[in-house]
Design a protein around this motif. Sequence first.
Motif, short mmCIF file in Angstrom:
data_model
loop_
_atom_site.label_atom_id
_atom_site.label_comp_id
_atom_site.label_asym_id
_atom_site.label_seq_id
_atom_site.Cartn_x
_atom_site.Cartn_y
_atom_site.Cartn_z
N ILE A 130 5.65 -10.94 -71.54
CA ILE A 130 6.96 -10.31 -71.74
C ILE A 130 6.99 -8.93 -71.09
N LEU A 162 15.77 -9.73 -76.26
CA LEU A 162 14.78 -8.74 -75.86
C LEU A 162 14.96 -7.45 -76.65
N ALA A 207 9.75 -13.87 -79.91
CA ALA A 207 8.82 -13.66 -78.80
C ALA A 207 8.61 -14.95 -78.02
N SER A 262 9.84 -9.18 -68.25
CA SER A 262 11.16 -8.82 -68.76
C SER A 262 11.99 -7.99 -67.79
N LEU A 298 11.88 -16.39 -69.94
CA LEU A 298 11.33 -15.71 -68.76
C LEU A 298 10.39 -16.62 -67.98
N CYS A 341 7.52 -17.69 -68.94
CA CYS A 341 6.14 -17.16 -69.01
C CYS A 341 5.17 -18.31 -69.31
N TYR A 399 2.28 -14.15 -75.91
CA TYR A 399 3.59 -13.75 -75.40
C TYR A 399 3.65 -12.32 -74.89
N LEU A 411 11.73 -15.72 -75.95
CA LEU A 411 11.80 -14.84 -74.78
C LEU A 411 10.83 -15.30 -73.70
N ALA A 412 9.63 -15.69 -74.12
CA ALA A 412 8.64 -16.15 -73.15
C ALA A 412 9.16 -17.37 -72.40
#
Length: 299
Positions: free
Chosen positions: A181, A265, A290, A185, A297, A299, A177, A293-294
Amino acid sequence: MIDLQLQNTLQEALHNQLGNAFGIDRMEIVAGGDINTALRLSGPQGSVFAKLRPAQDMAMFEAEAEGLRALSHCDAICVPKVLACTQAGNMASLLLEWLDIQPIRSESEACRAGEALAALHGCKGEHFGWMHDNFIGSTPQCNTESDNWAQFFVRRRLQPQFALAAQNGFGATFKPYAEAIFEKSPAFFIEYHPTPSLLHGDLWSGNLGALPDGTPVLFDPACYYGDRETDVAMSELFGGLPVAFYAAYRKAQPLSAGHELRKPLYNLYHILNHLNLFGRSYLGQAERMASSLARALKC
């Protein structure tokens, strides 16, 4: 730790600062955070709050004193007055005005605290960061100034915490991650451009209270200039604050669209810091944040 030499040194420091013969008749251990020894020094003239750490940690108290002085310029809040930073043998000490601080309980106290935080965030700086590096808990916090908030938060906040987590043996957990990030981000800030607000920096319910008359009190800061949403986001961790607090804050300073997306975040920084300070009891929460968030986004 509480011995005659320490008592004499603290008494001398108070005498030098206050200009009177402050006599310490009693020293008692009181609640004062997870990382310091806290004392109430009592005498005929009243009481003083003292924090103690090993002498090599004096920089932590100097940074805290600087933060308290910065917060004191906001008339809407009360902070303990700094009396002295001193060294007693192998101990560093921070001596503060004693305030009868109680948890925020009533709706009116919560409203006043929310309004006070909004007023604090109305104090603006020219750049993101701070004139000196300081500490978040006992973790060094880099504050090199920047005009790019997204870059500042990645480089000065997230990257050092992920690096420290790797040093502490958790690198493999966050490897899927972390780099993604860091890279992606800034997408949260394409249409959101915060201005540098004066932040408490470590704002949770344990660092915010009220005097008996309801006046809001802030303490234990980790100040810098940054996005005001970071303070609001952290205040929701570890139990949060009353609903009236957030309603009053938003009435005074409405939050921008997308703040719910940015909140994880910002709070990842503090959960990673707790992982690095207190160990793997925070590992699961940090990994979930984490990972989430990934996904957010892509990711």
